[in-house]
Write an enzyme that holds these catalytic residues in place. Structure first.
Site, short mmCIF file in Angstrom:
data_model
loop_
_atom_site.label_atom_id
_atom_site.label_comp_id
_atom_site.label_asym_id
_atom_site.label_seq_id
_atom_site.Cartn_x
_atom_site.Cartn_y
_atom_site.Cartn_z
N ASP A 83 43.97 35.01 37.59
CA ASP A 83 43.86 36.38 37.45
C ASP A 83 42.64 36.77 38.41
O ASP A 83 41.64 36.14 38.79
CB ASP A 83 43.31 36.77 36.01
CG ASP A 83 43.70 38.06 35.74
OD1 ASP A 83 44.43 38.91 36.60
OD2 ASP A 83 42.77 38.67 34.91
N ASN A 231 48.42 42.91 30.97
CA ASN A 231 47.36 42.01 30.76
C ASN A 231 46.37 42.39 29.30
O ASN A 231 46.05 43.58 29.09
CB ASN A 231 46.28 42.21 31.87
CG ASN A 231 46.72 41.45 33.17
OD1 ASN A 231 48.08 41.37 33.44
ND2 ASN A 231 46.18 41.41 34.00
#
Length: 280
Positions: A83, A231
């Site tokens: 990420d 997310n």
């Protein structure tokens, strides 16, 4: 079992009647069984995302080996995603270790440079069948030491989103439509019309960062309107730490550490299960 890239895992999710995938931040190995338990409870594939800080702390290869082993033993299709990474060398390290999905974050750069760097990352990842996420627009808040002041947040425009996708062919695009990194209290204000227009213009899976502060109603609407990856990190971390504080304070120094962690992991599982249900 192989690790899936995002594109293939999304197909598995849709075959199981999910509209989107949750991508959940892993902070330590002790959390890992809780993630797989939630996937088993919901019959959901699992996307685990790792910050560059966590990758350095635990080690890329350890993460790959542990997650691949659990994926196989639990029979849970799983994607391992790096990420928010702006360092191409760090991306190469993750690729070499066996990560199956990568996010290049050039959102802080002029769009021309963001496009050029994203294309470089795609050239690195495509031969390995690794999916690539990019970000356009500036999402406020703080994550893994990276902070964007709210005054500097910038919403993603429809024209720039279309240009970005057309010129990169990126697998998924994170957009700024009103969420905030690290938000735990309060309500995010999603710009649903902007989302619908970007969805229509790009025809590409869109990513919602800062999923913790989004109401259930807004989340369901966002997923119906084109968000296909969500997310979530802060909410799980808060629950894990809060439960650990309670159990460690009550425990004795000669108690098994695992007994302190069980309630924290159960809380993480519950958060994941609740979130995953919103993606149907």
């Amino acid at each position: 079992m192989k690790l899936y890239n995002f594109t293939d895992l999304l197909q598995v999710a849709k075959e199981r009647e999910f509209k989107a995938l949750g991508s959940f931040n892993l902070h330590c190995l002790e959390m890992l069984p809780a993630f797989f338990k939630a996937a088993e409870k919901t019959n959901s594939p699992l996307m685990i995302q790792i910050s560059t800080g966590t990758a350095k702390y635990l080690g890329h290869k350890l993460l790959v080996d542990a997650i691949r082993s659990l994926s196989e033993s639990r029979n849970v299709p799983t994607c391992l995603h790096l990420d928010h990474c702006s360092d191409l060398d760090a991306i190469q390290t993750a690729l070499d270790a066996g990560f199956s999905s990568i996010m290049y974050d050039g959102s802080h750069l002029p769009i021309e440079e963001n496009i050029a760097n994203t294309r470089r990352v795609i050239d690195m990842a495509r031969p390995l069948a690794v999916s690539v996420e990019a970000e356009l627009g500036a999402i406020g808040g703080s994550e893994d030491g990276k902070k964007v002041e709210m005054n500097d947040a910038a919403f993603t425009t429809v024209d720039e989103a279309k240009r970005f996708v057309d010129e990169t062919g990126v697998d998924m695009l994170a957009i700024s439509i009103g969420t905030v990194h690290g938000l735990y209290t309060g309500k995010a204000h999603i710009q649903h019309q902007r989302l619908a227009e970007i969805t229509d213009a790009t025809k590409t899976p869109l990513v919602l960062h800062g999923g913790t502060g989004v109401s259930d109603e807004d989340m369901r609407l966002a997923v119906r309107s084109g968000i296909e990856k969500v997310n979530v990190g802060t909410e799980m971390n808060v629950q894990w730490v809060a439960n650990c504080k309670q159990t460690f304070e009550k425990g004795k120094v000669n108690d098994s550490v695992r007994n302190f962690l069980v309630p924290a992991n159960d809380a993480v599982t519950n958060v994941l299960v609740e979130k995953i249900q919103l993606f149907r």
